[in-house]
Design a protein around this motif. Structure first.
Motif, PDB file in Angstrom:
ATOM      1  N   HIS A 136       7.511  32.158 -24.011  1.00 29.04           N
ATOM      2  CA  HIS A 136       7.640  30.853 -23.375  1.00 29.04           C
ATOM      3  C   HIS A 136       8.623  29.964 -24.130  1.00 29.04           C
ATOM      4  N   PRO A 137       9.273  29.038 -23.425  1.00 27.32           N
ATOM      5  CA  PRO A 137      10.165  28.087 -24.088  1.00 27.32           C
ATOM      6  C   PRO A 137       9.382  27.052 -24.880  1.00 27.32           C
ATOM      7  N   GLY A 138      10.123  26.197 -25.580  1.00 27.51           N
ATOM      8  CA  GLY A 138       9.488  25.156 -26.372  1.00 27.51           C
ATOM      9  C   GLY A 138       8.981  23.998 -25.535  1.00 27.51           C
ATOM     10  N   THR A 139       8.511  22.966 -26.229  1.00 25.18           N
ATOM     11  CA  THR A 139       8.053  21.746 -25.575  1.00 25.18           C
ATOM     12  C   THR A 139       8.793  20.559 -26.179  1.00 25.18           C
ATOM     13  N   ALA A 140       8.913  19.495 -25.391  1.00 23.48           N
ATOM     14  CA  ALA A 140       9.598  18.293 -25.870  1.00 23.48           C
ATOM     15  C   ALA A 140       8.834  17.617 -27.001  1.00 23.48           C
ATOM     16  N   PHE A 141       7.566  17.945 -27.166  1.00 21.03           N
ATOM     17  CA  PHE A 141       6.743  17.321 -28.205  1.00 21.03           C
ATOM     18  C   PHE A 141       6.911  18.017 -29.552  1.00 21.03           C
ATOM     19  N   ASP A 142       7.648  19.134 -29.568  1.00 25.65           N
ATOM     20  CA  ASP A 142       7.846  19.864 -30.816  1.00 25.65           C
ATOM     21  C   ASP A 142       9.331  20.175 -30.983  1.00 25.65           C
ATOM     22  N   LYS A 143       9.724  21.443 -31.046  1.00 27.31           N
ATOM     23  CA  LYS A 143      11.111  21.806 -31.312  1.00 27.31           C
ATOM     24  C   LYS A 143      11.967  21.836 -30.048  1.00 27.31           C
TER      25      LYS A 143
ATOM     26  N   PRO B 298       5.621  26.788 -20.675  1.00 33.59           N
ATOM     27  CA  PRO B 298       4.660  27.039 -21.753  1.00 33.59           C
ATOM     28  C   PRO B 298       3.241  26.688 -21.333  1.00 33.59           C
ATOM     29  N   GLN B 299       2.294  27.345 -21.942  1.00 32.08           N
ATOM     30  CA  GLN B 299       0.879  27.101 -21.648  1.00 32.08           C
ATOM     31  C   GLN B 299       0.400  25.921 -22.496  1.00 32.08           C
ATOM     32  N   ASP B 300       0.943  24.764 -22.198  1.00 28.03           N
ATOM     33  CA  ASP B 300       0.647  23.539 -22.928  1.00 28.03           C
ATOM     34  C   ASP B 300       0.478  22.441 -21.888  1.00 28.03           C
ATOM     35  N   PHE B 301      -0.689  21.798 -21.880  1.00 27.80           N
ATOM     36  CA  PHE B 301      -0.977  20.794 -20.863  1.00 27.80           C
ATOM     37  C   PHE B 301      -0.035  19.593 -20.921  1.00 27.80           C
ATOM     38  N   LYS B 302       0.625  19.372 -22.054  1.00 28.55           N
ATOM     39  CA  LYS B 302       1.534  18.233 -22.179  1.00 28.55           C
ATOM     40  C   LYS B 302       2.880  18.494 -21.512  1.00 28.55           C
ATOM     41  N   PHE B 303       3.192  19.738 -21.231  1.00 29.89           N
ATOM     42  CA  PHE B 303       4.493  20.080 -20.665  1.00 29.89           C
ATOM     43  C   PHE B 303       4.609  19.532 -19.250  1.00 29.89           C
ATOM     44  N   GLN B 304       5.720  18.821 -18.976  1.00 31.22           N
ATOM     45  CA  GLN B 304       5.925  18.180 -17.667  1.00 31.22           C
ATOM     46  C   GLN B 304       7.220  18.635 -17.010  1.00 31.22           C
ATOM     47  N   GLY B 305       7.696  19.823 -17.338  1.00 27.69           N
ATOM     48  CA  GLY B 305       8.873  20.350 -16.685  1.00 27.69           C
ATOM     49  C   GLY B 305      10.190  19.948 -17.296  1.00 27.69           C
ATOM     50  N   GLU B 306      10.192  19.350 -18.488  1.00 28.11           N
ATOM     51  CA  GLU B 306      11.431  18.945 -19.123  1.00 28.11           C
ATOM     52  C   GLU B 306      12.266  20.170 -19.537  1.00 28.11           C
ATOM     53  N   GLU B 307      13.552  19.934 -19.803  1.00 21.44           N
ATOM     54  CA  GLU B 307      14.436  21.038 -20.184  1.00 21.44           C
ATOM     55  C   GLU B 307      14.144  21.466 -21.624  1.00 21.44           C
ATOM     56  N   THR B 308      13.554  22.609 -21.769  1.00 22.75           N
ATOM     57  CA  THR B 308      13.333  23.203 -23.087  1.00 22.75           C
ATOM     58  C   THR B 308      13.742  24.667 -23.005  1.00 22.75           C
ATOM     59  N   TRP B 309      14.021  25.297 -24.144  1.00 17.01           N
ATOM     60  CA  TRP B 309      14.712  26.576 -24.163  1.00 17.01           C
ATOM     61  C   TRP B 309      13.905  27.692 -24.816  1.00 17.01           C
ATOM     62  N   LEU B 310      14.216  28.893 -24.371  1.00 15.05           N
ATOM     63  CA  LEU B 310      13.827  30.127 -25.043  1.00 15.05           C
ATOM     64  C   LEU B 310      15.117  30.859 -25.378  1.00 15.05           C
ATOM     65  N   VAL B 311      15.359  31.120 -26.665  1.00 11.53           N
ATOM     66  CA  VAL B 311      16.613  31.720 -27.108  1.00 11.53           C
ATOM     67  C   VAL B 311      16.310  32.985 -27.896  1.00 11.53           C
ATOM     68  N   LEU B 312      16.840  34.096 -27.420  1.00  6.89           N
ATOM     69  CA  LEU B 312      16.652  35.386 -28.084  1.00  6.89           C
ATOM     70  C   LEU B 312      17.975  35.863 -28.673  1.00  6.89           C
ATOM     71  N   GLY B 313      17.888  36.461 -29.869  1.00  7.15           N
ATOM     72  CA  GLY B 313      19.060  37.043 -30.500  1.00  7.15           C
ATOM     73  C   GLY B 313      19.419  38.392 -29.895  1.00  7.15           C
ATOM     74  N   GLN B 314      20.024  39.228 -30.690  1.00 10.48           N
ATOM     75  CA  GLN B 314      20.575  40.494 -30.210  1.00 10.48           C
ATOM     76  C   GLN B 314      19.623  41.667 -30.468  1.00 10.48           C
ATOM     77  N   ARG B 315      19.749  42.678 -29.597  1.00 10.51           N
ATOM     78  CA  ARG B 315      19.123  43.996 -29.799  1.00 10.51           C
ATOM     79  C   ARG B 315      17.599  43.930 -29.885  1.00 10.51           C
ATOM     80  N   ASN B 316      17.009  43.019 -29.182  1.00 13.17           N
ATOM     81  CA  ASN B 316      15.551  42.952 -29.121  1.00 13.17           C
ATOM     82  C   ASN B 316      15.041  43.845 -27.996  1.00 13.17           C
ATOM     83  N   ILE B 317      13.931  44.527 -28.258  1.00 19.23           N
ATOM     84  CA  ILE B 317      13.300  45.396 -27.270  1.00 19.23           C
ATOM     85  C   ILE B 317      11.975  44.770 -26.863  1.00 19.23           C
TER      86      ILE B 317
END
Length: 264
Positions: A97-104, A70-89
């Motif tokens: 971008h995935p989330g950050t440990a400081f939020d969700k 993510p384009q967030d200066f606080k991000f330090q490489g921790e395991e965070t996820w990007l999860v997409l549902g079905q049938r997205n184009i």
């Protein structure tokens, strides 16, 4: 069971979890922590990085990049996820971008969404079902977008913004405050121009419900009394209209956030 098709120029990490019937085209890159469910299709030159899960029947066109930090200066490489549902184009040049440990710690996209060329979903966003982003639309971090919302081309949403279900955001609109469900907004800065009547009719809202919704909108944004008084009046008058009560619940859910309002 349908076999997977992986082009000889694609790079797919052995650790990646790949479903059945997956197509990975020329010059695509799939990282070791990626999860691609059944019938996902990467057309060409697409990248799936980081901890990214892509639901069944999604399509990634050339230049799509999912899961990079993510384009967030606080991000330090921790395991965070990007999860997409079905049938997205996702059309050409889409980024998410995935989330950050400081939020969700995760960014979540619903089902049946359409992301046009150059659109972007930032960290920790929650995107509902059947959302459409036209070319170049940008959703900043930690924003929440309801079902059936449509964003016009080159529109933008600032961080931590809520956009209610069935709203319509006009092209080149800057959204710096929350947008009520069913609202239609335009301008820079955004202002309410009414309800998304066209969209609601297309989705089959009954005429009586739409009539009450329009009447409640006029009451909520009238000039008489205070906004809190009008909110209470609408709540009493339309307590049996689920759509009106959805708007009222949305407004009351976050009293510390500004709302996009009509022009004076």
């Amino acid at each position: 069971m349908t076999a997977n098709t992986i082009h000889e120029t694609a790079i797919v990490a052995p650790e990646a979890k790949i479903g059945t019937g997956v197509e990975i085209g020329p010059f695509c890159v799939v990282g070791p922590n990626a999860i691609l469910h059944d019938r996902v299709r990467l057309v060409s030159h697409a990248t799936v990085a980081g901890f990214t899960e892509i639901g069944e029947d999604c399509v990634l066109y050339p230049g799509v990049h999912l899961g990079h930090p993510p384009q967030d200066f606080k991000f330090q490489g921790e395991e965070t996820w990007l999860v997409l549902g079905q049938r997205n184009i996702m059309r050409e040049g889409v980024t998410m971008h995935p989330g950050t440990a400081f939020d969700k710690a995760r960014t979540v996209v619903g089902n049946d969404c359409y992301f046009m060329a150059g659109s972007h979903i930032a960290h920790d966003c929650i995107i509902g079902d059947r959302v459409v982003l036209a070319n170049g639309a940008q959703i900043a971090g930690s924003s929440s977008i309801g079902d059936h919302v449509i964003f016009g081309g080159l529109s933008g949403v600032v961080q931590k913004t809520r956009v209610g279900r069935h709203a319509f955001i006009g092209a080149m609109t800057k959204v710096a405050a929350d947008v009520i469900p069913y609202g239609s907004v335009n301008g820079n800065d955004a202002h309410l121009v009414g309800l998304n009547v066209v969209g609601l009719k297309r989705r089959g809202m009954p005429r009586d419900a739409l009539r009450d919704l329009r009447a409640a909108y006029r009451l909520l944004f009238a000039e008489e009394g205070t906004f809190q008084e009008r909110l209470s009046d609408a709540s009493e008058l339309y307590s049996d209209n689920e759509h009106v009560m959805e708007i009222i619940g949305f407004i009351r859910a976050s009293s510390n956030r500004a709302l996009v309002m009509p022009n004076a």
